[in-house]
Enzyme design. Sequence first.
Site, PDB file in Angstrom:
ATOM      1  N   TYR A  92     -51.306  11.221   1.657  1.00 37.77           N
ATOM      2  CA  TYR A  92     -51.866  12.128   2.656  1.00 37.77           C
ATOM      3  C   TYR A  92     -53.309  12.481   2.315  1.00 37.77           C
ATOM      4  CZ  TYR A  92     -52.512  16.171   5.687  1.00 37.77           C
ATOM      5  OH  TYR A  92     -52.992  17.049   6.620  1.00 37.77           O
ATOM      6  N   LYS A 148     -56.578  11.504   4.629  1.00 34.17           N
ATOM      7  CA  LYS A 148     -57.496  12.517   5.152  1.00 34.17           C
ATOM      8  C   LYS A 148     -58.918  12.276   4.651  1.00 34.17           C
ATOM      9  CE  LYS A 148     -56.061  15.514   7.650  1.00 34.17           C
ATOM     10  NZ  LYS A 148     -55.998  15.399   9.118  1.00 34.17           N
ATOM     11  N   VAL A 156     -51.781  25.465   6.326  1.00 33.73           N
ATOM     12  CA  VAL A 156     -51.400  25.781   7.698  1.00 33.73           C
ATOM     13  C   VAL A 156     -50.049  26.469   7.617  1.00 33.73           C
ATOM     14  CG1 VAL A 156     -50.873  24.849   9.974  1.00 33.73           C
ATOM     15  CG2 VAL A 156     -52.678  23.808   8.587  1.00 33.73           C
TER      16      VAL A 156
END
Length: 130
Positions: free
Chosen positions: A60, A64, A92
């Site tokens: 991940y 990104k 988040v």
Amino acid sequence: MVPAREGTLRVLRAARAARGVRRVVLTSAFHAVGWGHPHDGHVFTEADWTILDGSGVDAYAKSKTLAERAAWDFIAAESGGLELTTMLPVAVMGPVMGKDVSRLQPHRPAHARRRDASRPQPLYTRGRCP
């Protein structure tokens, strides 16, 4: 990793071709900046990027990082006047959207640890804020 990079570039090309679009705001992640570095109190700036082969860097974080770097390279080389701002949230928070939730990474950095949700979280940006 390829879909993240190519999808980002596809959006930027479409925005460049669209009439009236002056700026794109890309939701990246602090994963693009803060992974793979030693935990030494370093203050991160726009010049910092995740060290792709650094300790604790997962797929991940790599995706990104590669997607955001591709976006900035696109803006530098072929933007046609298009502006880019990236938002890099540290976390988040919100309700779980389903019952299948993967577990947290075992080697997450200190800034990724759970924090008091009542306190505002830092939000990192690159480029000009809208």
